[in-house]
Structures are given as C-alpha cells and as structure tokens.
Design a protein around this motif. Structure first.
Motif, PDB file in Angstrom:
ATOM      1  N   GLN A   1      55.135  60.051  30.666  1.00  0.00           N
ATOM      2  CA  GLN A   1      56.131  59.702  31.254  1.00  0.00           C
ATOM      3  C   GLN A   1      56.630  60.750  32.450  1.00  0.00           C
ATOM      4  O   GLN A   1      56.362  61.894  32.305  1.00  0.00           O
ATOM      5  CB  GLN A   1      57.385  59.400  30.183  1.00  0.00           C
TER       6      GLN A   1
ATOM      7  N   SER B   1      46.991  54.921  26.487  1.00  0.00           N
ATOM      8  CA  SER B   1      46.991  53.713  27.010  1.00  0.00           C
ATOM      9  C   SER B   1      48.583  53.189  26.929  1.00  0.00           C
ATOM     10  O   SER B   1      49.622  53.819  26.194  1.00  0.00           O
ATOM     11  CB  SER B   1      46.412  52.819  26.470  1.00  0.00           C
ATOM     12  N   LEU B   2      48.612  52.452  28.045  1.00  0.00           N
ATOM     13  CA  LEU B   2      50.258  51.942  28.117  1.00  0.00           C
ATOM     14  C   LEU B   2      50.603  51.052  26.844  1.00  0.00           C
ATOM     15  O   LEU B   2      51.876  51.217  26.443  1.00  0.00           O
ATOM     16  CB  LEU B   2      50.402  51.005  29.449  1.00  0.00           C
ATOM     17  N   ASP B   3      49.465  50.560  26.206  1.00  0.00           N
ATOM     18  CA  ASP B   3      49.757  49.528  25.088  1.00  0.00           C
ATOM     19  C   ASP B   3      50.232  50.646  23.917  1.00  0.00           C
ATOM     20  O   ASP B   3      51.182  50.231  23.349  1.00  0.00           O
ATOM     21  CB  ASP B   3      48.617  49.097  24.735  1.00  0.00           C
TER      22      ASP B   3
ATOM     23  N   SER C   1      55.763  55.606  34.280  1.00  0.00           N
ATOM     24  CA  SER C   1      54.759  56.542  33.756  1.00  0.00           C
ATOM     25  C   SER C   1      54.031  56.899  34.987  1.00  0.00           C
ATOM     26  O   SER C   1      54.027  56.386  35.980  1.00  0.00           O
ATOM     27  CB  SER C   1      53.819  55.823  32.536  1.00  0.00           C
ATOM     28  N   GLU C   2      53.082  57.925  34.827  1.00  0.00           N
ATOM     29  CA  GLU C   2      52.147  58.499  35.671  1.00  0.00           C
ATOM     30  C   GLU C   2      50.607  58.764  35.145  1.00  0.00           C
ATOM     31  O   GLU C   2      50.916  59.347  34.160  1.00  0.00           O
ATOM     32  CB  GLU C   2      52.661  59.576  36.616  1.00  0.00           C
TER      33      GLU C   2
ATOM     34  N   THR D   1      53.857  51.542  24.647  1.00  0.00           N
ATOM     35  CA  THR D   1      54.731  50.541  24.402  1.00  0.00           C
ATOM     36  C   THR D   1      55.028  50.475  23.092  1.00  0.00           C
ATOM     37  O   THR D   1      56.169  50.019  22.623  1.00  0.00           O
ATOM     38  CB  THR D   1      54.201  49.388  25.043  1.00  0.00           C
TER      39      THR D   1
ATOM     40  N   SER E   1      56.959  46.652  28.174  1.00  0.00           N
ATOM     41  CA  SER E   1      55.792  47.452  29.072  1.00  0.00           C
ATOM     42  C   SER E   1      55.794  47.451  30.523  1.00  0.00           C
ATOM     43  O   SER E   1      55.572  48.502  30.972  1.00  0.00           O
ATOM     44  CB  SER E   1      54.460  46.482  28.625  1.00  0.00           C
ATOM     45  N   ALA E   2      56.708  46.511  31.074  1.00  0.00           N
ATOM     46  CA  ALA E   2      56.689  46.606  32.495  1.00  0.00           C
ATOM     47  C   ALA E   2      57.548  47.776  33.002  1.00  0.00           C
ATOM     48  O   ALA E   2      57.377  48.445  34.033  1.00  0.00           O
ATOM     49  CB  ALA E   2      57.388  45.446  33.004  1.00  0.00           C
TER      50      ALA E   2
ATOM     51  N   SER F   1      55.492  51.099  32.396  1.00  0.00           N
ATOM     52  CA  SER F   1      54.560  51.257  33.443  1.00  0.00           C
ATOM     53  C   SER F   1      55.282  52.025  34.732  1.00  0.00           C
ATOM     54  O   SER F   1      54.539  52.630  35.197  1.00  0.00           O
ATOM     55  CB  SER F   1      53.888  49.888  33.819  1.00  0.00           C
TER      56      SER F   1
ATOM     57  N   ILE G   1      48.311  58.596  30.438  1.00  0.00           N
ATOM     58  CA  ILE G   1      49.621  58.450  31.164  1.00  0.00           C
ATOM     59  C   ILE G   1      50.639  59.450  30.175  1.00  0.00           C
ATOM     60  O   ILE G   1      50.630  59.874  29.369  1.00  0.00           O
ATOM     61  CB  ILE G   1      50.095  57.142  31.315  1.00  0.00           C
TER      62      ILE G   1
END
Length: 273
Positions: free
Chosen positions: A185, A148-150, A176-177, A153, A169-170, A173, A183
């Motif tokens: 980087q 997860s992105l969380d 990343s892909e 981060t 986080s922005a 995001s 996901i």
C-alpha cells in the motif's frame, strides 16, 4: 457548461490531488488514516456535476512522506488549507472521513478559507487512547508485501464486509504499488507510528457553518454512544446513520452519502451553478 469529465492529478509541493471541474459549490474530500483520495472515487463519479477536489494527505497515496515524521491533526489541516487554494476562493463543502474528519474540523475551526458547510464522518472527536495505540503498535505492518491484489482484498474485506469485493479491489488497486514480490500500500509507516490526533470537541462546538455528523450503522470506530454525545453537545448538528454500512460507507453505500451531501447543499443554501 463546465467540462465535468476533465480531471488531473497534481502535485502541489508535497500534496497530490484529483481536481475535477464542475458546477458550484465545490466539494472537497479528505480521507482518513491508511487510505488515499482513491477512497472517494465511487462517490465522486456519482457527483461529477459538481467541482470536486480529493487530496492525498501527507504520507498517503501519491503525496510525499514527511521527515522528520509530522503526522498531527494540525499538519493534516494545513494540507487541506494548501489544497483548497486550487478552488480560487469558490464556495466549497468539506467532507472529512475518520482521521480526515479530525483534520477537517481543525481546519474549519482555525484556518482559512472557511467551508460553507461540513460533513464529519465516523470518528470520535477525541480518539480513545487504545485506538491510537493500536495504530502505533502496527507501524511495521504497513510495509507488508502482498503477493496478489486478491489476497490484499480478502484481508481488507474482513475489516468491513459491507463493501462489495469488486469495489474494494478497485480501491486497493489504486492505493497500491508494485514492489519486489508483489504489491504494498502507498503509505508511510510513520503515519501509524507517529500519529498524533487532536481532540476536536471544542473545534466542532465553535463551528458556525452547517454541520452534518455521519456514522456507519455497523461502525467499529465511532460508537453509537459517542455519536449520541456529539448530538447532545453540538445541538446545531444534524445526525445521520447509514444502515448496513461500516466505517467505509463511501465504498459500501456511496448513494447514501451522495444524498446526505446533496441535501446539505440545498439546506445550507450554498450557491449552485
């Protein structure tokens, strides 16, 4: 008046960029290792009265991977030279961070066109061997899949806790892909495994344009001792330390970098309009 809101991500052979219209001088942003042009978004949003160009160096972000691997300071410098052709010979300020600062120093010293002024951010001109070894030994970790992105981060926040979590986080995001299982980087592992940083002490010492050296007050990359040595060996340079910021001050303290860059434009007498 230029349309400062227009922007376009373009592929120029292998190099992707974000080019936004605006007044002169243009500002060219060059990211460091394991990063992308998205790193500069908070600062670019603050400086959108100027023409802006941020690039993804080879192997990073949306730019192509190089095979056989060629991730030297000289190679990155030629990426900059290729990208700035978009500026149609207009005056520009060059802003380089970390490995991108090394490439920018090489470019400013040895290639054309010359920037009118240069902001060098947070890396020793000769990278210590233990830092190079650290990257090379961790090449396989680049392909790690985060669920997860969380989680990504949180892990990255530990490296520079000065960055607000929502800003980090922005950025991550955009950098990343999606892949199977989560996901990853947008980065070629060989940008770590084949990294060949150049010693740019002489490049910096021979520059004739105004030079500003910037260090994060809490940086783990550029020590205060090396920063002091830079000021002693390059007496024409101006030195700034961004208090409360680590290595990624453009995310943690974009307002501080904005002030430094705008002051440099005025002090250097670069045409604006």
């Amino acid at each position: 008046m230029p349309d400062v809101c227009s922007k376009a991500a373009k592929n120029m052979n292998t190099i992707a960029s974000d080019h936004r219209s605006g007044c002169a001088p243009a500002i060219v942003f060059v990211h460091g290792n394991s990063s992308s042009r998205a790193l500069w978004n908070p600062l670019m949003d603050r400086m959108n009265d100027h023409e802006l160009l941020a690039i993804d160096l080879r192997g990073h972000g949306e730019s192509d991977w190089i095979r056989p691997p060629s991730y030297s300071t000289a190679g990155y410098a030629y990426d900059i030279a290729h990208a700035v052709q978009q500026l149609a010979a207009r005056d520009f300020v060059l802003v380089g961070h970390s490995n991108g600062a090394l490439a920018s120093a090489y470019f400013a010293s040895r290639l054309e066109p010359k920037p009118k002024s240069f902001v060098y951010i947070d890396i020793a001109p000769c990278v210590p061997e233990h830092q190079v070894a650290y990257f090379r030994e961790r090449a396989s970790s680049v392909d790690r899949v985060w669920t997860s992105l969380d989680k990504l981060t949180s892990a990255m926040s530990a490296a520079d806790p000065s960055i607000p979590k929502d800003v980090l986080s922005a950025y991550l995001s955009a950098f990343s892909e999606p892949v199977e299982g989560g996901i990853r980087q947008k980065l070629d592992p060989m940008t770590y495994g084949a990294w060949e940083p150049e010693d740019v002490w002489n490049d910096l010492a021979t520059l004739t344009m105004p030079l500003h050296i910037v260090r994060g007050g809490n940086s783990r990359v550029l020590s205060a001792e090396v920063a002091s040595a830079m000021c002693s060996r390059i007496p024409t340079a101006r030195y700034y330390e961004v208090e409360g910021a680590g290595h990624f001050m453009m995310l943690a303290k974009p307002e501080s970098l904005e002030t430094i860059i705008r002051n440099l434009i005025v002090e250097a007498g670069v045409n604006s309009g």
